[in-house]
Design a protein around this motif. Structure first.
Motif, PDB file in Angstrom:
ATOM      1  N   UNK A 135      -2.976   1.191  -1.540  1.00  0.00           N
ATOM      2  CA  UNK A 135      -2.113   2.355  -1.709  1.00  0.00           C
ATOM      3  C   UNK A 135      -2.942   3.619  -1.907  1.00  0.00           C
ATOM      4  N   UNK A 136      -4.042   3.506  -2.632  1.00  0.00           N
ATOM      5  CA  UNK A 136      -4.900   4.665  -2.874  1.00  0.00           C
ATOM      6  C   UNK A 136      -5.565   5.129  -1.584  1.00  0.00           C
ATOM      7  N   UNK A 137      -5.882   4.190  -0.695  1.00  0.00           N
ATOM      8  CA  UNK A 137      -6.443   4.562   0.604  1.00  0.00           C
ATOM      9  C   UNK A 137      -5.401   5.273   1.457  1.00  0.00           C
ATOM     10  N   UNK A 138      -4.147   4.822   1.362  1.00  0.00           N
ATOM     11  CA  UNK A 138      -3.066   5.469   2.102  1.00  0.00           C
ATOM     12  C   UNK A 138      -2.851   6.899   1.605  1.00  0.00           C
ATOM     13  N   UNK A 139      -3.022   7.116   0.308  1.00  0.00           N
ATOM     14  CA  UNK A 139      -2.892   8.466  -0.254  1.00  0.00           C
ATOM     15  C   UNK A 139      -3.991   9.369   0.303  1.00  0.00           C
ATOM     16  N   UNK A 180      -5.746   1.532   7.881  1.00  0.00           N
ATOM     17  CA  UNK A 180      -6.815   0.573   7.601  1.00  0.00           C
ATOM     18  C   UNK A 180      -7.520   1.008   6.326  1.00  0.00           C
ATOM     19  N   UNK A 181      -7.458   0.177   5.319  1.00  0.00           N
ATOM     20  CA  UNK A 181      -7.924   0.583   3.988  1.00  0.00           C
ATOM     21  C   UNK A 181      -9.430   0.812   3.935  1.00  0.00           C
ATOM     22  N   UNK A 182     -10.186   0.136   4.805  1.00  0.00           N
ATOM     23  CA  UNK A 182     -11.631   0.329   4.778  1.00  0.00           C
ATOM     24  C   UNK A 182     -12.059   1.631   5.441  1.00  0.00           C
ATOM     25  N   UNK A 183     -11.141   2.293   6.131  1.00  0.00           N
ATOM     26  CA  UNK A 183     -11.472   3.538   6.836  1.00  0.00           C
ATOM     27  C   UNK A 183     -11.279   4.771   5.958  1.00  0.00           C
ATOM     28  N   UNK A 184     -10.587   4.618   4.844  1.00  0.00           N
ATOM     29  CA  UNK A 184     -10.324   5.750   3.959  1.00  0.00           C
ATOM     30  C   UNK A 184     -10.672   5.359   2.522  1.00  0.00           C
ATOM     31  N   UNK A 185     -11.478   6.153   1.833  1.00  0.00           N
ATOM     32  CA  UNK A 185     -11.816   5.820   0.443  1.00  0.00           C
ATOM     33  C   UNK A 185     -10.583   5.922  -0.452  1.00  0.00           C
ATOM     34  N   UNK A 186     -10.605   5.187  -1.522  1.00  0.00           N
ATOM     35  CA  UNK A 186      -9.474   5.210  -2.452  1.00  0.00           C
ATOM     36  C   UNK A 186      -9.377   6.566  -3.141  1.00  0.00           C
ATOM     37  N   UNK A 187      -8.174   7.084  -3.241  1.00  0.00           N
ATOM     38  CA  UNK A 187      -7.957   8.354  -3.957  1.00  0.00           C
ATOM     39  C   UNK A 187      -8.247   8.147  -5.441  1.00  0.00           C
ATOM     40  N   UNK A 188      -8.712   9.185  -6.076  1.00  0.00           N
ATOM     41  CA  UNK A 188      -9.086   9.075  -7.485  1.00  0.00           C
ATOM     42  C   UNK A 188      -7.864   9.101  -8.394  1.00  0.00           C
ATOM     43  N   UNK A 235      -0.528   0.895   3.395  1.00  0.00           N
ATOM     44  CA  UNK A 235      -1.757   0.214   3.770  1.00  0.00           C
ATOM     45  C   UNK A 235      -1.477  -0.824   4.847  1.00  0.00           C
ATOM     46  N   UNK A 236      -2.478  -1.093   5.671  1.00  0.00           N
ATOM     47  CA  UNK A 236      -2.329  -2.101   6.737  1.00  0.00           C
ATOM     48  C   UNK A 236      -2.559  -3.479   6.120  1.00  0.00           C
ATOM     49  N   UNK A 237      -1.667  -3.848   5.221  1.00  0.00           N
ATOM     50  CA  UNK A 237      -1.722  -5.131   4.517  1.00  0.00           C
ATOM     51  C   UNK A 237      -0.532  -5.968   4.956  1.00  0.00           C
ATOM     52  N   UNK A 238      -0.432  -7.172   4.408  1.00  0.00           N
ATOM     53  CA  UNK A 238       0.712  -8.030   4.751  1.00  0.00           C
ATOM     54  C   UNK A 238       2.025  -7.325   4.427  1.00  0.00           C
ATOM     55  N   UNK A 239       2.071  -6.610   3.302  1.00  0.00           N
ATOM     56  CA  UNK A 239       3.291  -5.914   2.910  1.00  0.00           C
ATOM     57  C   UNK A 239       3.586  -4.754   3.857  1.00  0.00           C
ATOM     58  N   UNK A 240       2.576  -3.936   4.136  1.00  0.00           N
ATOM     59  CA  UNK A 240       2.781  -2.799   5.030  1.00  0.00           C
ATOM     60  C   UNK A 240       3.189  -3.230   6.420  1.00  0.00           C
ATOM     61  N   UNK A 241       2.532  -4.288   6.937  1.00  0.00           N
ATOM     62  CA  UNK A 241       2.851  -4.778   8.272  1.00  0.00           C
ATOM     63  C   UNK A 241       4.216  -5.456   8.325  1.00  0.00           C
ATOM     64  N   UNK A 242       4.728  -5.848   7.175  1.00  0.00           N
ATOM     65  CA  UNK A 242       6.018  -6.523   7.114  1.00  0.00           C
ATOM     66  C   UNK A 242       7.183  -5.537   7.030  1.00  0.00           C
ATOM     67  N   UNK A 243       6.961  -4.421   6.354  1.00  0.00           N
ATOM     68  CA  UNK A 243       8.061  -3.497   6.058  1.00  0.00           C
ATOM     69  C   UNK A 243       8.129  -2.306   7.005  1.00  0.00           C
ATOM     70  N   UNK A 259      -3.397  14.151  -5.618  1.00  0.00           N
ATOM     71  CA  UNK A 259      -2.670  14.405  -4.382  1.00  0.00           C
ATOM     72  C   UNK A 259      -1.211  14.009  -4.433  1.00  0.00           C
ATOM     73  N   UNK A 260      -0.852  13.078  -5.314  1.00  0.00           N
ATOM     74  CA  UNK A 260       0.544  12.642  -5.423  1.00  0.00           C
ATOM     75  C   UNK A 260       1.336  13.669  -6.220  1.00  0.00           C
ATOM     76  N   UNK A 261       2.455  14.123  -5.670  1.00  0.00           N
ATOM     77  CA  UNK A 261       3.270  15.132  -6.345  1.00  0.00           C
ATOM     78  C   UNK A 261       4.543  14.559  -6.966  1.00  0.00           C
TER      79      UNK A 261
END
Length: 333
Positions: free
Chosen positions: A38-42, A171-179, A113-121, A74-76
């Motif tokens: 989720x932090x990578x998606x942010x 893809x979570x490995x392509x974006x660093x996790x948001x702080x 995120x491109x995870x099982x949950x993201x790909x499912x929903x 970044x989250x409002x």
């Protein structure tokens, strides 16, 4: 068919002209802990600017998850949908909430995120909104332009979407996790949505527990392939991993042979990893496996076949019998 597509494009451009960028992030969590995906998606959403809203669908209050999300840079705004129906994050119950949130706030982007949950929903969300979904995004060049890999990672495609809302997984490995910092986003109750009854039921889950790091976030990953011959031989990799503080993965061939459980699989149909160090042991290097690990910073391959394709992508290669080489390396650590 062309007229319909053109009409939808014009409708999309018209709506985009009337609003600024705003992104809805579907939060993945365990009711107590926020998933790093989720932090990578942010982080991906921040590249487009605009407000970022996180949606939490939970079967319990999930106070810690909401608290952590409110602090993410970044989250409002954080939307919370709470109820027994969301146990197990079933797509049949979570999807209507995502769609309801979009209808109320008119987001320009919906991501996960491109995870099982993201790909499912998210594919279900895209279908209900009558838009295309863009999968496994590795780069964002603009509000409507995304980069993703195709053909098992052998080619890179730049996709431009004219849909009024862009639905995509990251893809979570392509974006660093948001702080998780000192931000203080607002908290609201998610819009009510009718969830279907009887379509599916969450029965339970069995989670593997390990003292080793989680595969997708580990800095060092050791993987075994068909060359390991059987599950007992993976003990060689476990011993090395314990000394290095590494996670242990496997190729699809090893998983299909029943050597290890499928949650260890790395590759196109498994997990995507990009550690600082990736050690491939007894892995030939099929393109499906390479798609899941070739972004690793340093790749080391151990294989007795000097013609194995894995040596073409490795930074360091050792042509040797793994059953001799791995114990010797472990003893030397």
């Amino acid at each position: 068919m062309f007229a319909s597509s053109a009409s939808r494009c014009l409708r999309g451009f018209s709506k985009l002209a009337q609003r600024n960028a705003s992104t809805l992030i579907l939060a993945e969590h365990s009711n107590n802990t926020l998933n790093a995906a989720t932090l990578s998606a942010v982080t991906a959403a921040k590249t487009m600017g605009g407000d970022i809203t996180a949606l939490v669908a939970a079967s319990s209050p999930a106070d810690q998850v909401v608290s952590d999300l409110r602090k993410v840079d970044g989250v409002t705004r954080v939307l919370l949908a709470n109820g027994d129906a969301f146990e197990g994050a079933l797509p049949e119950t979570v999807t209507p909430v995502v769609v309801a949130a979009h209808k109320q706030f008119n987001f320009s982007h919906i991501a996960a995120g491109h995870t099982a949950m993201g790909k499912n929903i998210l594919p279900r969300v895209a279908a209900l909104l009558d838009v295309n979904q863009i999968s496994d995004v590795t780069g964002i060049e603009g509000e409507d332009t995304f980069v993703r890999t195709i053909y098992a990672g052998n080619a890179v495609a730049t996709v431009k979407s004219a849909d009024d809302v862009k639905v995509f997984t990251v893809r979570t490995t392509a974006f660093p996790a948001a702080e998780v910092a000192s931000n203080s986003a607002t908290e609201e109750t998610a819009p009510a949505a009718e969830t279907p009854e009887g379509l599916s039921k969450f029965v339970g889950q069995e989670l593997s527990k390990s003292d080793r790091p989680e595969l997708s976030s580990a800095k060092i990953v050791i993987s075994g392939g068909r060359g390991m011959k059987n599950g007992e031989n993976f003990e060689l990799l476990y011993k090395m991993a314990d000394k290095l503080g590494a996670a242990v993965g496997a190729s699809r061939a090893a998983v299909d042979a029943g050597m290890v459980p499928n949650d260890m699989q790395i590759g196109q149909t498994g997990k995507i990893v990009a550690p600082e160090l990736y050690i491939a042991v007894g892995i030939s290097g099929a393109i499906q496996h390479l798609a899941g690990m070739k972004d690793s910073k340093i790749i080391v391959a151990i294989n007795k076949d000097e013609e194995a394709p894995i040596f073409q992508v490795s930074d360091f290669g050792l042509v040797a019998d793994l059953f001799k080489a791995v114990p010797e390396m472990t003893d030397a650590l």
